[in-house]
Design a protein around this motif. Structure first.
Motif, PDB file in Angstrom:
ATOM      1  N   GLU A 187      45.475  27.158  32.336  1.00 22.77           N
ATOM      2  CA  GLU A 187      44.224  27.710  32.073  1.00 22.77           C
ATOM      3  C   GLU A 187      43.274  27.730  33.327  1.00 22.77           C
ATOM      4  O   GLU A 187      41.623  28.343  32.905  1.00 22.77           O
ATOM      5  N   LEU A 188      43.239  26.579  34.366  1.00 21.64           N
ATOM      6  CA  LEU A 188      42.291  26.248  35.551  1.00 21.64           C
ATOM      7  C   LEU A 188      41.875  27.419  35.797  1.00 21.64           C
ATOM      8  O   LEU A 188      41.322  28.432  36.502  1.00 21.64           O
ATOM      9  N   GLU A 189      43.405  28.318  36.156  1.00 19.41           N
ATOM     10  CA  GLU A 189      43.537  29.799  36.926  1.00 19.41           C
ATOM     11  C   GLU A 189      43.680  30.142  36.529  1.00 19.41           C
ATOM     12  O   GLU A 189      42.901  31.579  37.081  1.00 19.41           O
ATOM     13  N   LYS A 190      43.936  30.407  35.074  1.00 21.84           N
ATOM     14  CA  LYS A 190      42.951  31.848  33.821  1.00 21.84           C
ATOM     15  C   LYS A 190      41.627  32.080  34.464  1.00 21.84           C
ATOM     16  O   LYS A 190      41.706  33.162  34.845  1.00 21.84           O
ATOM     17  N   ASN A 191      40.954  30.650  34.980  1.00 20.64           N
ATOM     18  CA  ASN A 191      39.298  30.929  34.719  1.00 20.64           C
ATOM     19  C   ASN A 191      39.003  31.232  35.372  1.00 20.64           C
ATOM     20  O   ASN A 191      38.161  31.419  35.869  1.00 20.64           O
ATOM     21  N   ARG A 192      39.918  30.549  36.721  1.00 19.40           N
ATOM     22  CA  ARG A 192      39.231  31.301  38.531  1.00 19.40           C
ATOM     23  C   ARG A 192      39.362  32.850  38.477  1.00 19.40           C
ATOM     24  O   ARG A 192      38.311  33.307  39.063  1.00 19.40           O
ATOM     25  N   LEU A 193      40.462  33.194  37.503  1.00 22.56           N
ATOM     26  CA  LEU A 193      40.735  35.029  37.411  1.00 22.56           C
ATOM     27  C   LEU A 193      39.916  35.269  37.163  1.00 22.56           C
ATOM     28  O   LEU A 193      38.972  36.945  38.102  1.00 22.56           O
ATOM     29  N   LEU A 194      39.100  34.639  35.721  1.00 19.05           N
ATOM     30  CA  LEU A 194      38.596  35.151  34.914  1.00 19.05           C
ATOM     31  C   LEU A 194      36.987  35.475  35.618  1.00 19.05           C
ATOM     32  O   LEU A 194      35.933  35.956  35.611  1.00 19.05           O
ATOM     33  N   GLY A 195      36.869  33.652  36.319  1.00 13.72           N
ATOM     34  CA  GLY A 195      34.785  34.046  37.257  1.00 13.72           C
ATOM     35  C   GLY A 195      35.148  34.798  38.386  1.00 13.72           C
ATOM     36  O   GLY A 195      34.242  35.812  38.527  1.00 13.72           O
ATOM     37  N   SER A 196      36.373  35.427  38.627  1.00 14.67           N
ATOM     38  CA  SER A 196      36.273  36.473  40.264  1.00 14.67           C
ATOM     39  C   SER A 196      36.879  37.172  39.593  1.00 14.67           C
ATOM     40  O   SER A 196      35.407  38.358  40.246  1.00 14.67           O
ATOM     41  N   ALA A 197      36.778  37.960  38.300  1.00 14.49           N
ATOM     42  CA  ALA A 197      36.597  38.882  37.828  1.00 14.49           C
ATOM     43  C   ALA A 197      34.784  39.364  37.256  1.00 14.49           C
ATOM     44  O   ALA A 197      34.399  40.839  37.241  1.00 14.49           O
ATOM     45  N   ILE A 198      34.216  38.652  36.988  1.00 15.29           N
ATOM     46  CA  ILE A 198      33.214  38.587  36.767  1.00 15.29           C
ATOM     47  C   ILE A 198      32.166  39.252  37.771  1.00 15.29           C
ATOM     48  O   ILE A 198      30.700  39.300  37.894  1.00 15.29           O
ATOM     49  N   THR A 199      32.621  37.829  39.151  1.00 21.81           N
ATOM     50  CA  THR A 199      31.333  38.257  40.038  1.00 21.81           C
ATOM     51  C   THR A 199      31.592  39.298  41.090  1.00 21.81           C
ATOM     52  O   THR A 199      30.798  38.764  41.878  1.00 21.81           O
ATOM     53  N   GLY A 200      33.253  39.525  40.742  1.00 24.36           N
ATOM     54  CA  GLY A 200      33.606  40.346  42.466  1.00 24.36           C
ATOM     55  C   GLY A 200      34.119  39.957  43.031  1.00 24.36           C
ATOM     56  O   GLY A 200      33.141  40.564  44.263  1.00 24.36           O
ATOM     57  N   ILE A 201      33.735  38.350  43.163  1.00 19.86           N
ATOM     58  CA  ILE A 201      34.435  37.462  44.663  1.00 19.86           C
ATOM     59  C   ILE A 201      35.549  36.911  44.294  1.00 19.86           C
ATOM     60  O   ILE A 201      35.368  36.253  43.068  1.00 19.86           O
TER      61      ILE A 201
ATOM     62  N   SER B 264      42.715  42.771  22.510  1.00 19.50           N
ATOM     63  CA  SER B 264      41.716  41.825  23.804  1.00 19.50           C
ATOM     64  C   SER B 264      41.993  43.333  24.922  1.00 19.50           C
ATOM     65  O   SER B 264      41.389  42.868  25.834  1.00 19.50           O
ATOM     66  N   LYS B 265      42.327  44.372  24.095  1.00 21.93           N
ATOM     67  CA  LYS B 265      42.561  45.743  25.165  1.00 21.93           C
ATOM     68  C   LYS B 265      40.904  45.670  24.777  1.00 21.93           C
ATOM     69  O   LYS B 265      40.722  46.938  25.680  1.00 21.93           O
ATOM     70  N   ASN B 266      39.973  44.881  24.242  1.00 26.90           N
ATOM     71  CA  ASN B 266      38.871  45.902  25.042  1.00 26.90           C
ATOM     72  C   ASN B 266      37.697  44.656  25.518  1.00 26.90           C
ATOM     73  O   ASN B 266      36.794  45.430  25.931  1.00 26.90           O
ATOM     74  N   PHE B 267      38.064  43.974  25.847  1.00 22.24           N
ATOM     75  CA  PHE B 267      37.687  43.197  26.976  1.00 22.24           C
ATOM     76  C   PHE B 267      37.399  43.529  28.390  1.00 22.24           C
ATOM     77  O   PHE B 267      37.880  44.964  29.147  1.00 22.24           O
ATOM     78  N   GLN B 268      36.035  43.606  28.982  1.00 18.90           N
ATOM     79  CA  GLN B 268      35.830  44.371  30.018  1.00 18.90           C
ATOM     80  C   GLN B 268      34.489  43.014  30.650  1.00 18.90           C
ATOM     81  O   GLN B 268      33.536  42.992  30.204  1.00 18.90           O
ATOM     82  N   PRO B 269      35.397  42.384  31.540  1.00 17.96           N
ATOM     83  CA  PRO B 269      36.636  42.286  31.991  1.00 17.96           C
ATOM     84  C   PRO B 269      37.403  42.300  31.843  1.00 17.96           C
ATOM     85  O   PRO B 269      37.366  41.405  31.017  1.00 17.96           O
ATOM     86  N   ARG B 270      39.293  42.706  31.482  1.00 13.06           N
ATOM     87  CA  ARG B 270      40.428  42.072  31.463  1.00 13.06           C
ATOM     88  C   ARG B 270      41.172  41.405  32.393  1.00 13.06           C
ATOM     89  O   ARG B 270      41.391  42.374  33.195  1.00 13.06           O
ATOM     90  N   VAL B 271      41.372  40.212  32.285  1.00  9.36           N
ATOM     91  CA  VAL B 271      42.045  39.822  33.201  1.00  9.36           C
ATOM     92  C   VAL B 271      43.734  39.285  32.494  1.00  9.36           C
ATOM     93  O   VAL B 271      44.057  38.412  31.823  1.00  9.36           O
ATOM     94  N   GLU B 272      45.013  40.676  32.990  1.00 10.86           N
ATOM     95  CA  GLU B 272      46.119  39.917  32.509  1.00 10.86           C
ATOM     96  C   GLU B 272      46.878  38.397  33.071  1.00 10.86           C
ATOM     97  O   GLU B 272      47.269  39.157  34.564  1.00 10.86           O
ATOM     98  N   VAL B 273      47.324  38.081  31.817  1.00 14.09           N
ATOM     99  CA  VAL B 273      48.086  36.473  33.077  1.00 14.09           C
ATOM    100  C   VAL B 273      49.267  36.268  32.600  1.00 14.09           C
ATOM    101  O   VAL B 273      49.456  37.083  31.338  1.00 14.09           O
ATOM    102  N   PRO B 274      50.204  35.856  32.741  1.00 11.60           N
ATOM    103  CA  PRO B 274      51.589  35.072  31.586  1.00 11.60           C
ATOM    104  C   PRO B 274      50.524  33.891  30.783  1.00 11.60           C
ATOM    105  O   PRO B 274      50.225  33.789  31.618  1.00 11.60           O
ATOM    106  N   VAL B 275      51.206  33.476  29.847  1.00 10.17           N
ATOM    107  CA  VAL B 275      51.068  33.387  28.900  1.00 10.17           C
ATOM    108  C   VAL B 275      50.524  31.248  29.616  1.00 10.17           C
ATOM    109  O   VAL B 275      50.125  30.823  29.793  1.00 10.17           O
ATOM    110  N   GLU B 276      51.859  30.704  30.884  1.00  8.55           N
ATOM    111  CA  GLU B 276      52.629  29.988  30.570  1.00  8.55           C
ATOM    112  C   GLU B 276      51.483  29.479  32.441  1.00  8.55           C
ATOM    113  O   GLU B 276      51.413  27.893  32.844  1.00  8.55           O
ATOM    114  N   MET B 277      50.619  30.497  32.484  1.00  6.96           N
ATOM    115  CA  MET B 277      49.351  30.078  33.580  1.00  6.96           C
ATOM    116  C   MET B 277      48.430  28.760  33.646  1.00  6.96           C
ATOM    117  O   MET B 277      48.039  28.890  32.017  1.00  6.96           O
TER     118      MET B 277
END
Length: 408
Positions: free
Chosen positions: A147-161, A132-145
């Motif tokens: 999945e819906l919120e994890k995906n929201r953060l990843l989508g935000s990182a990809i879109t810049g929104i 996972s250190k190679n991910f671009q972008p990489r979103v660091e999250v706690p395990v127990e978060m």
């Protein structure tokens, strides 16, 4: 930008990714989805303008893992699509993504999640933290978060929104509603007058299964007073188990001998009074259709796959070994099997009265069980690492058959 999204896990995983997928489409990106059935059956109807492809081999099956590359056809489809970004599976990489990363040599950037939590198991891959250190972008999250919120953060990182929180929503197609209505008429069941359930036992469900006797006792004690029948969904391997549960003497129908396609299952869930059962894909279908949910949960991935929105009640037992990723270190999965009938009955009495909230009925771990299983998370992690090392040695030995100097 052209984006390939890998989602090789289950139906619930895909449903929880839907808001991110919709956000990427609205941002003008062209998408390719790689999915396993039954998520593929649902995705082609939900996203008709997206290239939806099936993953032929089960990434979690031991025989599949012994092969060097069981996903050549899928890799060719990715290369034909020529993506600018590859989005890895829900949390860390799994075997499907690992094989792709090795084949592609990271030429195409990979986006995904990472965690600093040392208790997170490596799962089906060699070293999730290193990869996972190679991910671009990489979103660091706690395990127990969730999945819906994890995906929201990843989508935000990809879109810049900064994407807003949004629960997945599904509306059945007209033809699926007609087919579901026909099934209900055949069994003399009225629309909006029944419960949908998924409870049958089968191989691979040990860590999610409350047990046949528990479900039988629950339904036979509560459903006669309720008066509404239960429509059981599942696959063929669960049919006999559901039949044993149905012997409790309540009105019900077992559709597991000839499971309806996912679009029709969605329609059955949408026309029901609500869902009762285990953590399952059908649970996520009912939740996405806006129906109330009452579900039992083990601790294997606690917090990550809870219902995406209310009204919902989750019943579980607290344990010190949560987040085991279903690698239970005990002879008995106490987190799910020790949930008492009285706790479920109490949750049932509150069912439908939670508004739009998600309410958790968490049963305390009994003192004798706590004493027997009380170990530090680091101890569990160390034990899993030993098992993973043994698995990797076995995997390397099996790969020797492909080497050119292998003696006959």
């Amino acid at each position: 930008m052209r984006i390939t999204i890998s989602s090789p896990d289950g139906l619930g995983d895909f449903i929880l990714r839907m808001p991110m997928i919709r956000a990427l489409l609205e941002a003008g990106h062209e998408l390719q989805l790689l999915l396993r059935r039954p998520a593929l059956d649902l995705a082609s109807g939900v996203f008709p303008d997206v290239e939806c492809l099936g993953i032929g081999a089960d990434p979690y099956h031991p025989e599949v893992r012994r092969k060097r590359n069981p996903f050549r056809a899928e890799h060719e489809a990715i290369r034909r699509f020529r993506p600018d970004l590859y989005v890895a599976a829900l949390f860390a990489l799994n075997f499907f993504d690992e094989v792709w990363s090795e084949a592609d040599r990271w030429r195409i950037p990979v986006a995904g999640f990472s965690t600093a939590d040392p208790f997170w198991p490596s799962g089906t891959i060699t070293d999730s933290l290193a990869l996972s250190k190679n991910f671009q972008p990489r979103v660091e999250v706690p395990v127990e978060m969730p999945e819906l919120e994890k995906n929201r953060l990843l989508g935000s990182a990809i879109t810049g929104i900064n994407l807003s929180s949004c629960a997945p929503r599904l509306v059945p197609e007209g033809s699926a509603l007609d087919s579901a209505s026909k099934i209900l008429r055949q069994h003399g069941i009225s629309e909006n007058g029944y419960w949908i359930a998924c409870v049958g036992s089968r191989s691979g469900l040990r860590m999610k299964d409350w047990g046949e006797e528990n479900w039988k006792n629950f339904f036979s004690s509560e459903l006669p007073r309720d008066g509404r029948p239960v429509v059981f969904l599942g696959n063929e391997k669960e049919w006999e188990s559901i039949e044993r549960i149905r012997s409790g003497g309540f009105v019900s129908v077992n559709l597991a001998d000839n499971p309806p396609p996912i679009p029709i299952s969605l329609a059955l869930a949408a026309m029901s009074c609500g869902y009762v059962g285990r953590d399952s894909g059908v649970m996520h279908l009912a939740c996405a259709a806006g129906r109330p949910v009452l579900a039992t949960f083990g601790g294997g991935h606690w917090g990550r796959f809870l219902p995406s929105s209310g009204p919902a009640i989750v019943v579980t037992q607290s344990m010190p070994c949560r987040q085991c990723d279903f690698e239970c270190p005990h002879e008995r999965p106490h987190c799910i099997r020790d949930i008492s009938l009285s706790t479920m009955q109490q949750a049932w009495q509150h069912f439908g009265s939670t508004g739009q909230a998600i309410k958790i009925f968490e049963q305390d771990c009994p003192a004798d069980v706590l004493l027997a299983v009380s170990r530090a998370p680091a101890d569990y992690a160390a034990g899993r690492k030993r098992e993973i090392r043994k698995s990797e040695v076995s995997k390397r030995r099996s790969l020797l058959q492909f080497l050119p100097f292998q003696k006959k």
